[in-house]
Design an enzyme around this catalytic site. Sequence first.
Site, PDB file in Angstrom:
ATOM      1  N   ARG A 128       0.821  -1.233   0.000  1.00 56.26           N
ATOM      2  CA  ARG A 128       0.000   0.000   0.000  1.00 56.26           C
ATOM      3  C   ARG A 128       0.846   1.271   0.000  1.00 56.26           C
ATOM      4  O   ARG A 128       0.401   2.332   0.444  1.00 56.26           O
ATOM      5  CB  ARG A 128      -0.976   0.020   1.177  1.00 56.26           C
ATOM      6  N   LYS A 145       2.482  11.948 -10.957  1.00 56.64           N
ATOM      7  CA  LYS A 145       1.784  10.997 -11.823  1.00 56.64           C
ATOM      8  C   LYS A 145       2.670   9.791 -12.072  1.00 56.64           C
ATOM      9  O   LYS A 145       3.842   9.942 -12.450  1.00 56.64           O
ATOM     10  CB  LYS A 145       1.474  11.650 -13.173  1.00 56.64           C
ATOM     11  N   GLU A 169       9.586  20.548 -23.748  1.00 53.56           N
ATOM     12  CA  GLU A 169       8.695  20.744 -22.592  1.00 53.56           C
ATOM     13  C   GLU A 169       9.044  22.051 -21.863  1.00 53.56           C
ATOM     14  O   GLU A 169       8.168  22.742 -21.353  1.00 53.56           O
ATOM     15  CB  GLU A 169       8.776  19.555 -21.623  1.00 53.56           C
ATOM     16  N   LYS A 190       6.235  24.260 -13.199  1.00 53.62           N
ATOM     17  CA  LYS A 190       5.436  23.052 -12.961  1.00 53.62           C
ATOM     18  C   LYS A 190       5.007  22.968 -11.491  1.00 53.62           C
ATOM     19  O   LYS A 190       3.875  22.600 -11.176  1.00 53.62           O
ATOM     20  CB  LYS A 190       6.196  21.792 -13.387  1.00 53.62           C
ATOM     21  N   GLU A 219      -5.133  17.517 -11.404  1.00 57.38           N
ATOM     22  CA  GLU A 219      -5.397  17.858 -12.811  1.00 57.38           C
ATOM     23  C   GLU A 219      -6.881  18.093 -13.091  1.00 57.38           C
ATOM     24  O   GLU A 219      -7.469  17.500 -13.989  1.00 57.38           O
ATOM     25  CB  GLU A 219      -4.861  16.744 -13.729  1.00 57.38           C
ATOM     26  N   ARG A 234      -3.944  22.791 -14.078  1.00 58.50           N
ATOM     27  CA  ARG A 234      -2.857  21.906 -14.532  1.00 58.50           C
ATOM     28  C   ARG A 234      -2.950  21.581 -16.024  1.00 58.50           C
ATOM     29  O   ARG A 234      -1.988  21.161 -16.649  1.00 58.50           O
ATOM     30  CB  ARG A 234      -2.872  20.626 -13.686  1.00 58.50           C
ATOM     31  N   ASN A 271      -0.779  20.860 -20.756  1.00 57.86           N
ATOM     32  CA  ASN A 271      -1.115  20.109 -21.968  1.00 57.86           C
ATOM     33  C   ASN A 271      -0.987  20.956 -23.230  1.00 57.86           C
ATOM     34  O   ASN A 271      -1.354  20.499 -24.314  1.00 57.86           O
ATOM     35  CB  ASN A 271      -2.555  19.568 -21.879  1.00 57.86           C
ATOM     36  N   HIS A 306      -0.172  19.437 -26.507  1.00 58.24           N
ATOM     37  CA  HIS A 306      -0.274  17.982 -26.362  1.00 58.24           C
ATOM     38  C   HIS A 306      -1.473  17.367 -27.094  1.00 58.24           C
ATOM     39  O   HIS A 306      -1.435  16.183 -27.406  1.00 58.24           O
ATOM     40  CB  HIS A 306      -0.337  17.593 -24.874  1.00 58.24           C
ATOM     41  N   HIS A 312      -0.112  14.588 -29.102  1.00 61.63           N
ATOM     42  CA  HIS A 312      -0.334  13.165 -28.795  1.00 61.63           C
ATOM     43  C   HIS A 312      -0.842  12.424 -30.025  1.00 61.63           C
ATOM     44  O   HIS A 312      -0.468  11.273 -30.265  1.00 61.63           O
ATOM     45  CB  HIS A 312      -1.373  13.018 -27.668  1.00 61.63           C
ATOM     46  N   HIS A 347       8.290  12.187 -27.963  1.00 61.19           N
ATOM     47  CA  HIS A 347       7.204  12.937 -27.332  1.00 61.19           C
ATOM     48  C   HIS A 347       7.390  14.458 -27.492  1.00 61.19           C
ATOM     49  O   HIS A 347       6.505  15.170 -27.970  1.00 61.19           O
ATOM     50  CB  HIS A 347       7.143  12.546 -25.854  1.00 61.19           C
TER      51      HIS A 347
HETATM   52  N1  LIG Z   1       4.694  11.125 -14.951  1.00 57.91           N
HETATM   53  C1  LIG Z   1       4.632  12.221 -15.680  1.00 57.91           C
HETATM   54  O1  LIG Z   1       4.146  13.269 -15.235  1.00 57.91           O
HETATM   55  C2  LIG Z   1       5.182  12.203 -17.071  1.00 57.91           C
HETATM   56  C3  LIG Z   1       5.320  13.395 -17.790  1.00 57.91           C
HETATM   57  C4  LIG Z   1       5.868  13.338 -19.064  1.00 57.91           C
HETATM   58  C5  LIG Z   1       6.263  12.116 -19.605  1.00 57.91           C
HETATM   59  N2  LIG Z   1       6.109  10.975 -18.872  1.00 57.91           N
HETATM   60  C6  LIG Z   1       6.520   9.675 -19.413  1.00 57.91           C
HETATM   61  O2  LIG Z   1       7.920   9.687 -19.596  1.00 57.91           O
HETATM   62  C7  LIG Z   1       8.263   8.736 -20.595  1.00 57.91           C
HETATM   63  C8  LIG Z   1       9.309   9.324 -21.505  1.00 57.91           C
HETATM   64  O3  LIG Z   1      10.431   9.646 -20.712  1.00 57.91           O
HETATM   65  P1  LIG Z   1      11.842  10.043 -21.350  1.00 57.91           P
HETATM   66  O4  LIG Z   1      11.640  11.008 -22.448  1.00 57.91           O
HETATM   67  O5  LIG Z   1      12.716  10.381 -20.233  1.00 57.91           O
HETATM   68  O6  LIG Z   1      12.295   8.696 -22.106  1.00 57.91           O
HETATM   69  P2  LIG Z   1      12.964   7.347 -21.604  1.00 57.91           P
HETATM   70  O7  LIG Z   1      12.745   7.105 -20.186  1.00 57.91           O
HETATM   71  O8  LIG Z   1      12.503   6.320 -22.579  1.00 57.91           O
HETATM   72  O9  LIG Z   1      14.521   7.618 -21.843  1.00 57.91           O
HETATM   73  C9  LIG Z   1      14.996   7.871 -23.152  1.00 57.91           C
HETATM   74  C10 LIG Z   1      16.286   7.110 -23.461  1.00 57.91           C
HETATM   75  O10 LIG Z   1      17.381   7.766 -22.850  1.00 57.91           O
HETATM   76  C11 LIG Z   1      18.226   6.814 -22.193  1.00 57.91           C
HETATM   77  N3  LIG Z   1      18.849   7.571 -21.101  1.00 57.91           N
HETATM   78  C12 LIG Z   1      18.244   8.060 -19.999  1.00 57.91           C
HETATM   79  N4  LIG Z   1      19.086   8.833 -19.303  1.00 57.91           N
HETATM   80  C13 LIG Z   1      20.270   8.817 -19.956  1.00 57.91           C
HETATM   81  C14 LIG Z   1      21.521   9.461 -19.744  1.00 57.91           C
HETATM   82  N5  LIG Z   1      21.720  10.309 -18.747  1.00 57.91           N
HETATM   83  N6  LIG Z   1      22.522   9.202 -20.624  1.00 57.91           N
HETATM   84  C15 LIG Z   1      22.322   8.384 -21.684  1.00 57.91           C
HETATM   85  N7  LIG Z   1      21.154   7.778 -21.960  1.00 57.91           N
HETATM   86  C16 LIG Z   1      20.132   8.006 -21.098  1.00 57.91           C
HETATM   87  C17 LIG Z   1      17.283   5.707 -21.784  1.00 57.91           C
HETATM   88  O11 LIG Z   1      17.983   4.491 -21.621  1.00 57.91           O
HETATM   89  C18 LIG Z   1      16.327   5.678 -22.977  1.00 57.91           C
HETATM   90  O12 LIG Z   1      16.839   4.876 -24.009  1.00 57.91           O
HETATM   91  C19 LIG Z   1       6.969   8.350 -21.290  1.00 57.91           C
HETATM   92  O13 LIG Z   1       6.590   7.060 -20.903  1.00 57.91           O
HETATM   93  C20 LIG Z   1       5.962   9.365 -20.772  1.00 57.91           C
HETATM   94  O14 LIG Z   1       4.654   8.837 -20.710  1.00 57.91           O
HETATM   95  C21 LIG Z   1       5.585  10.995 -17.633  1.00 57.91           C
END
Ligand SMILES: NC(=O)c1ccc[n+]([C@@H]2O[C@H](COP(=O)([O-])OP(=O)(O)OC[C@H]3O[C@@H](n4cnc5c(N)ncnc54)[C@H](O)[C@@H]3O)[C@@H](O)[C@H]2O)c1
Length: 330
Positions: free
Chosen positions: A113, A135, A177, A214, A224, A228, A232, A235, A239, A250
């Site tokens: 939990r 999130k 972003e 943020k 949200e 918030r 978007n 987006h 999206h 993204h």
């Molecule tokens: N929770 C939220 O509020 C929120 C907001 C925006 C996006 N997201 C989510 O985030 C995800 C995308 O995240 P992302 O863009 O970080 O992509 P990711 O986590 O896929 O990372 C991108 C790539 O970079 C590599 N990498 C990471 N750090 C590195 C570093 N320092 N040096 C070398 N390589 C590195 C990883 O191995 C991966 O191949 C999506 O699933 C999206 O839905 C969540």
Amino acid sequence: MILPVKMKDFTYDVVVQKNSLDIIEEYLDLNRKVLILTDDGIPYEYIDKVYKKCFKPYVYTILQGEASKSFINFEKILDFLIKNEFSRTDCVIAVGGGVVGDLAGFVSSVYMRGIPFYNIPTTLLSQVDSSIGGKTAIDKLGIKNIIGAFYPPHKVIIDPTVLKTLDKRQLYSGLAESIKMGLTCDKTLFNLIKDSTNLLEDIETIIIKSLQVKKDVVELDPNELGLRRVLNFGHTIGHGIESHSGALLHGECVGIGMTYMCSDNVKKELLTVLNKYDLPTQYIANKEELYKYICLDKKRNNNKLVIVSVNKIGEFEFKEIFIEEILNYF
Ligand SMILES: NC(=O)c1ccc[n+]([C@@H]2O[C@H](COP(=O)([O-])OP(=O)(O)OC[C@H]3O[C@@H](n4cnc5c(N)ncnc54)[C@H](O)[C@@H]3O)[C@@H](O)[C@H]2O)c1
């Protein structure tokens, strides 16, 4: 720099400091069992820096990429915690981008939990965006983030120096972003990105300013339900492009999505910045096909959409439209 993020019931700190990974024990309680969740694209040196400081560390590595935000991985990690007898006072640390952070946060939210969760984001996107706001999620049946929870981390440690190993395309995608936060809420942030002559030198300030935007927004609207939605911006169409293309990142899609939602003057400035950072500025696709993907977007609500537009840099407007009206924006 420490930014406290105030939620209803508690406050957590976001630490932004160069080389903070080298003194991680000063920020986190590592004197317990620690599950370090990471992916196979993260340079091992970052994992090792955390591992060495833990009393009883375990490393769980998933494959890099969105496909890893799966129910199967979610279940396997929970099994791993159970088999290794993690208790409610042990903790999970995410070392990676948004994929690792979202999965680690969701696992932490349900194991017994809820157990303590620390986030060490290593991509620019995860540092400026997904690291705060609480999130967490996994994907299911091809739908992104359809299963998840609001579960804020207990602490976030951002070491901007880890970005030196990040692929340029990923770096610029994350920057989209920050461009979004600047365009909607902070003209000085937008101008800093626009005028920067050395991005990695300016990145710490860009991260702090983006987080400030943020933080202000999520503190006022943690679930949200209103304000918030400004996050978007870009987006809705973004999206749709992301799902339709299957190949663009993204932030790249958000960048294109923003171009449809601003005045001509703002668009001119935005295009200059997108070009500067090799971000795409347009997407060629059949209008009706793209529309189908936008309709799948979960933000749809009774056939209505709230769109965010920017007519003056640093300011935004909300407008509720019927979903089919989005076609007028293409
Ligand atoms: N929770 C939220 O509020 C929120 C907001 C925006 C996006 N997201 C989510 O985030 C995800 C995308 O995240 P992302 O863009 O970080 O992509 P990711 O986590 O896929 O990372 C991108 C790539 O970079 C590599 N990498 C990471 N750090 C590195 C570093 N320092 N040096 C070398 N390589 C590195 C990883 O191995 C991966 O191949 C999506 O699933 C999206 O839905 C969540």
